[in-house]
Design an enzyme around this catalytic site. Structure first.
Site, PDB file in Angstrom:
ATOM      1  N   GLU A  34      -0.193 -12.450  -1.604  1.00 27.84           N
ATOM      2  CA  GLU A  34      -1.641 -12.446  -1.827  1.00 27.84           C
ATOM      3  C   GLU A  34      -2.057 -13.661  -2.660  1.00 27.84           C
ATOM      4  O   GLU A  34      -1.448 -13.934  -3.695  1.00 27.84           O
ATOM      5  CB  GLU A  34      -2.054 -11.166  -2.567  1.00 27.84           C
ATOM      6  CG  GLU A  34      -1.814  -9.904  -1.755  1.00 27.84           C
ATOM      7  CD  GLU A  34      -2.265  -8.639  -2.472  1.00 27.84           C
ATOM      8  OE1 GLU A  34      -2.891  -8.723  -3.555  1.00 27.84           O
ATOM      9  OE2 GLU A  34      -1.994  -7.545  -1.938  1.00 27.84           O
ATOM     10  N   SER A  63       0.836  -1.203   0.000  1.00 25.10           N
ATOM     11  CA  SER A  63       0.000   0.000   0.000  1.00 25.10           C
ATOM     12  C   SER A  63       0.871   1.253   0.000  1.00 25.10           C
ATOM     13  O   SER A  63       0.361   2.361  -0.217  1.00 25.10           O
ATOM     14  CB  SER A  63      -0.935   0.003   1.214  1.00 25.10           C
ATOM     15  OG  SER A  63      -0.201  -0.235   2.398  1.00 25.10           O
ATOM     16  N   ASP A  86       5.503  -7.122   2.352  1.00 22.64           N
ATOM     17  CA  ASP A  86       4.750  -7.611   1.186  1.00 22.64           C
ATOM     18  C   ASP A  86       5.680  -7.934   0.031  1.00 22.64           C
ATOM     19  O   ASP A  86       6.543  -7.105  -0.329  1.00 22.64           O
ATOM     20  CB  ASP A  86       3.783  -6.517   0.686  1.00 22.64           C
ATOM     21  CG  ASP A  86       2.400  -6.658   1.286  1.00 22.64           C
ATOM     22  OD1 ASP A  86       2.052  -7.754   1.764  1.00 22.64           O
ATOM     23  OD2 ASP A  86       1.669  -5.655   1.279  1.00 22.64           O
ATOM     24  N   GLU A 111      -9.061  -9.659   4.013  1.00 25.38           N
ATOM     25  CA  GLU A 111      -9.404  -8.264   3.730  1.00 25.38           C
ATOM     26  C   GLU A 111     -10.807  -8.161   3.145  1.00 25.38           C
ATOM     27  O   GLU A 111     -11.153  -8.829   2.162  1.00 25.38           O
ATOM     28  CB  GLU A 111      -8.364  -7.671   2.751  1.00 25.38           C
ATOM     29  CG  GLU A 111      -8.667  -6.225   2.397  1.00 25.38           C
ATOM     30  CD  GLU A 111      -7.488  -5.493   1.740  1.00 25.38           C
ATOM     31  OE1 GLU A 111      -6.373  -6.050   1.667  1.00 25.38           O
ATOM     32  OE2 GLU A 111      -7.711  -4.348   1.293  1.00 25.38           O
ATOM     33  N   LYS A 164       4.766 -11.460   3.097  1.00 24.32           N
ATOM     34  CA  LYS A 164       3.338 -11.694   2.883  1.00 24.32           C
ATOM     35  C   LYS A 164       3.058 -11.773   1.388  1.00 24.32           C
ATOM     36  O   LYS A 164       3.613 -10.986   0.611  1.00 24.32           O
ATOM     37  CB  LYS A 164       2.499 -10.567   3.519  1.00 24.32           C
ATOM     38  CG  LYS A 164       1.003 -10.695   3.240  1.00 24.32           C
ATOM     39  CD  LYS A 164       0.153  -9.840   4.174  1.00 24.32           C
ATOM     40  CE  LYS A 164       0.027  -8.394   3.771  1.00 24.32           C
ATOM     41  NZ  LYS A 164      -0.561  -8.155   2.432  1.00 24.32           N
TER      42      LYS A 164
HETATM   43  O1  KIV Z   1      -0.425  -3.445   1.637  1.00 22.74           O
HETATM   44  C1  KIV Z   1      -1.097  -3.372   2.670  1.00 22.74           C
HETATM   45  O2  KIV Z   1      -1.131  -2.353   3.371  1.00 22.74           O
HETATM   46  C2  KIV Z   1      -1.869  -4.549   3.067  1.00 22.74           C
HETATM   47  C3  KIV Z   1      -2.864  -4.374   4.172  1.00 22.74           C
HETATM   48  C4  KIV Z   1      -4.049  -3.650   3.681  1.00 22.74           C
HETATM   49  C5  KIV Z   1      -3.227  -5.670   4.804  1.00 22.74           C
HETATM   50  O3  KIV Z   1      -1.728  -5.581   2.503  1.00 22.74           O
END
Ligand code: KIV
Length: 273
Positions: free
Chosen positions: A122, A52, A90, A189, A120
């Site tokens: 997705e 994000s 991420d 989410e 993390k």
């Molecule tokens: O990138 C991010 O901030 C996220 C959150 C919304 C969980 O993946």
């Protein structure tokens, strides 16, 4: 403040203990050193270096333009500011989908170059091979299901996910797959609260929600949203804890007035001979 205690370093194992004893897990995003220091001092359990950053740091409409190099820069800054929290990073779009060897190489770069604690990804069944390969290298993986912003062009909308039985069943099955593969936690989410609660009840690993209701094991928000820096984003699930847009704008206006009027700097704010 979390009851984990400030001096005890949060690990993936500690998070599983927290779930077992019913203690809620707190997670917020962080992208820079100064904010990470404040998050850590406040006692946050997990700092997520989220992609994000593409939206709130770089002004992109989606998270897709985020690169692995960008993520590494943000994660390095965050890790320097954190002593206690678990730092999760991420993997950005294009760094793991459809190629498990690339996924492992991307994850290894993150772990080596940033010294963060986990990554993390997705998705569920579609990315399982990548998840497994990363886990085989001893790198902890957090899953992310429901609204997965890297797939926004497939969804075509940021609406609530898994409202129909078919999508809910796929999400539950994906969550089980991720747990069986060895993920230490899963983010859900923007899904109906009853589904979030059901998944959290089915899994032994912690389920951390954003717009997934109160029946999950922890919550995550984007720090710019909860601080009200970004005042244009108001989904139902967001609670604002400050209005920094107005506070910052007011401070900037005050500074501009002071400089223009000549009242800054005053005698005490300058050096004598
Ligand atoms: O990138 C991010 O901030 C996220 C959150 C919304 C969980 O993946």
């Amino acid at each position: 403040m979390s009851t984990e205690g400030k001096t005890r370093v949060v690990t993936t194992y500690r998070l599983s203990e927290m779930k077992a004893r019913g203690e809620k897990i707190t997670m917020l995003t962080g992208y820079d050193y100064s904010t990470a220091r404040i998050l850590d001092a406040a006692g946050i359990d997990v700092v997520l270096v989220g992609d994000s950053a593409a939206n709130v740091m770089a002004g992109h409409v989606t998270t897709l333009p985020m690169t692995l190099d960008n993520m590494i820069y943000h994660a390095q800054s965050v890790v320097r500011g954190v002593e206690r929290a678990l730092v999760v990073v991420d993997l950005p779009f294009g760094a793991y989908q459809g190629n498990s060897k690339l996924a492992l190489a991307s994850a290894i770069r993150i772990m080596k170059e940033t010294e963060a604690h986990a990554v993390k990804l997705e998705g569920g069944a579609e990315i399982l091979e990548s998840v497994q390969r990363i886990l085989s290298a001893g790198i902890p993986v957090m899953g992310h299901l429901g609204l997965t912003p890297q797939s926004i062009n497939k969804f075509g909308t940021y609406a609530v996910r898994a409202r129909n039985n078919e999508e809910a069943a796929k999400l539950e099955s994906d969550a089980r797959l991720l747990e069986q593969a060895g993920c230490f936690a899963v983010v859900l989410e923007k899904i109906p609260a009853p589904l979030g609660k059901r998944v959290a009840g089915q899994l032994k690993i912690p389920v951390i929600g954003i717009g997934a209701g109160n029946g999950v094991d922890g919550q995550v928000l984007v720090v710019h949203d909860m601080l009200g820096i970004n005042n244009e984003f108001s989904p139902r699930f967001l609670r604002r804890y400050a209005n920094l847009y107005d506070a910052m704008k007011g401070a900037f206006e005050h500074y501009i007035d002071d400089v223009k009027s000549g009242s800054f700097p005053n005698e005490e704010e300058q050096y004598a001979d």
